[in-house]
Design a protein around this motif. Structure first.
Motif, PDB file in Angstrom:
ATOM      1  N   UNK A 290      -9.303  -5.983  -0.806  1.00 56.16           N
ATOM      2  CA  UNK A 290      -7.758  -5.318  -0.783  1.00 56.16           C
ATOM      3  C   UNK A 290      -7.190  -6.059  -1.279  1.00 56.16           C
ATOM      4  N   UNK A 291      -7.029  -7.450  -1.946  1.00 54.65           N
ATOM      5  CA  UNK A 291      -5.976  -7.771  -2.645  1.00 54.65           C
ATOM      6  C   UNK A 291      -6.594  -7.879  -4.186  1.00 54.65           C
ATOM      7  N   UNK A 292      -7.923  -7.721  -4.550  1.00 51.70           N
ATOM      8  CA  UNK A 292      -8.944  -6.978  -5.852  1.00 51.70           C
ATOM      9  C   UNK A 292      -8.097  -5.894  -6.102  1.00 51.70           C
ATOM     10  N   UNK A 293      -7.831  -5.181  -5.095  1.00 53.44           N
ATOM     11  CA  UNK A 293      -7.280  -3.703  -5.944  1.00 53.44           C
ATOM     12  C   UNK A 293      -6.188  -3.687  -5.986  1.00 53.44           C
ATOM     13  N   UNK A 294      -4.784  -4.844  -5.009  1.00 54.80           N
ATOM     14  CA  UNK A 294      -3.625  -5.025  -5.884  1.00 54.80           C
ATOM     15  C   UNK A 294      -3.439  -5.490  -7.401  1.00 54.80           C
ATOM     16  N   UNK A 295      -4.035  -6.261  -7.826  1.00 52.35           N
ATOM     17  CA  UNK A 295      -4.222  -7.272  -8.922  1.00 52.35           C
ATOM     18  C   UNK A 295      -4.975  -6.510  -9.699  1.00 52.35           C
ATOM     19  N   UNK A 296      -5.268  -5.441 -10.181  1.00 57.49           N
ATOM     20  CA  UNK A 296      -5.984  -3.985 -10.842  1.00 57.49           C
ATOM     21  C   UNK A 296      -4.724  -3.360 -11.414  1.00 57.49           C
ATOM     22  N   UNK A 297      -3.943  -2.808  -9.984  1.00 59.39           N
ATOM     23  CA  UNK A 297      -3.005  -2.001 -10.511  1.00 59.39           C
ATOM     24  C   UNK A 297      -1.590  -2.593 -11.395  1.00 59.39           C
ATOM     25  N   UNK A 298      -1.577  -4.349 -10.680  1.00 57.15           N
ATOM     26  CA  UNK A 298      -0.570  -4.909 -11.284  1.00 57.15           C
ATOM     27  C   UNK A 298      -0.868  -5.370 -12.709  1.00 57.15           C
ATOM     28  N   UNK A 299      -2.387  -5.606 -13.043  1.00 54.70           N
ATOM     29  CA  UNK A 299      -2.069  -6.332 -14.075  1.00 54.70           C
ATOM     30  C   UNK A 299      -3.057  -5.177 -15.055  1.00 54.70           C
ATOM     31  N   UNK A 300      -2.876  -5.799 -16.379  1.00 56.06           N
ATOM     32  CA  UNK A 300      -4.327  -5.323 -17.425  1.00 56.06           C
ATOM     33  C   UNK A 300      -5.730  -5.236 -17.330  1.00 56.06           C
TER      34      UNK A 300
END
Length: 353
Positions: A290-300
């Protein structure tokens, strides 16, 4: 060779600083460590042999479950897309290890500790006692380091350096580390960058099983200083490590043992979900995804890869210096899982978590 002082130190003129007096009392940290040793031995009913057996079993279990494999760990192939100056999209692959392998556990050398302070290595003082005492005093010792000012250094690395210390609330630094990376033969003509970090020999000796021999340092107690700021001379120790740029994070952790601060420094977002920090020993796969997905959408992907390479650099430093703190390894494992998962989502190449 390009020399610079780390952001813990500032340039200063020590011309008008007061002289120092030789120490006449033991240090606050040593007294605290010895007190922690007595309290811990009392908690195990004064039975050091039984405690030693428990420690041996724990260390054996560490070796059994965490030892590095004889074979190379599986790798993750991540495709990165860059846009060239002409506007065309270029694709390159980056191979990252799937797991951060752990070397076989080794305890720190009692001879190295004895060279730092013979009174810390009596027959009943296990290195765990010393680390427990340092964990209490470490933050104050780190504040002292942050107050250090150093004279500018030229292209020639001296054997010792004069430093100014503005905070005398805890033990004073004993050495200055000149941290650098090994150069490849192809870059031999490029000037080597060396960064200076003030440090305490006892912190390194108690946490680094592969610590090189440190030159003798005349101990100076903060209580023996008349006024602040104070000026002392410390020996300079060249230290070659794989990733000099991540040494400040490792050094700070060795002083504070704050797993939450270290994890926040390794990830692109300092806002960490409680599920990553409260789980024992490691968070669930679901919370990591869940946290990995949120980082993937917020950062290049480039940002995520840069942070992954920082974690990898920290891991290589930890292996090179022989640091076996369980909290440190857990933090690196969590950060690595999160960043690999985020890279998998961001690049469309899934990573099995």
């Amino acid at each position: 060779m390009v020399l610079q002082v780390s952001n813990r130190t500032r340039f200063a003129d020590s011309e008008n600083t007061p002289p120092i007096r030789l120490p006449t009392t033991t240090t606050k940290v040593r007294n605290g460590i010895q007190a922690a040793s007595r309290r811990r031995r009392a908690r195990v009913s004064g039975s050091y042999p039984q405690y030693a057996v428990k420690l041996a079993k724990k260390q054996q279990q560490r070796t059994k479950t965490k030892a590095v494999s004889k074979y190379p760990p599986p790798s993750v192939d991540v495709e990165m897309h860059d846009v060239s100056a002409s506007g065309s999209v270029q694709t390159k692959s980056v191979l990252l290890p799937r797991y951060l392998s752990r070397p076989e556990f080794r305890e720190v050398s009692r001879e190295t500790l004895r060279a730092v302070d013979p009174e810390l290595t009596d027959s009943n003082t296990h290195p765990d006692y010393i680390r427990e005492g340092l964990e209490h005093f470490g933050p104050a010792m780190l504040r002292v380091l942050s107050s250090v000012q150093a004279q500018p250094v030229t292209n020639v690395l001296p054997k010792e350096l004069s430093i100014i210390i503005n905070d005398l609330s805890s033990d004073l630094p004993t050495h200055m580390l000149a941290v650098y990376a090994r150069q490849s033969t192809s870059s031999a003509a490029v000037k080597r960058r060396v960064t200076l970090f003030p440090t305490h020999n006892v912190v390194l000796a108690a946490n680094c099983a592969s610590l090189p021999t440190l030159p003798a340092s005349i101990p100076v107690s903060a209580s023996d200083m008349q006024n602040s700021p104070a000026s002392i001379n410390v020996p300079i120790v060249p230290l070659c490590i794989p990733s000099p740029e991540t040494f400040p994070q490792l050094s700070t952790f060795l002083y504070t043992k704050r797993a939450d601060h270290l994890l926040a420094s390794l990830l692109p977002s300092s806002s960490l979900p409680l599920s990553l920090l409260s789980a024992s020993p490691l968070p669930s796969t679901g919370s990591v995804k869940q946290y990995a997905t949120s980082l993937a959408t917020a950062h290049t992907p480039q940002t995520l890869l840069a942070h992954a390479m920082s974690v990898n650099g920290l891991w290589r430093n930890v292996c090179a210096l022989g640091v076996f703190d369980e909290r440190l390894w857990d933090v690196m494992d969590i950060a690595w899982e999160v960043l690999l998962g985020a890279l998998g989502v961001a690049t469309g190449k899934g990573v099995a978590l």
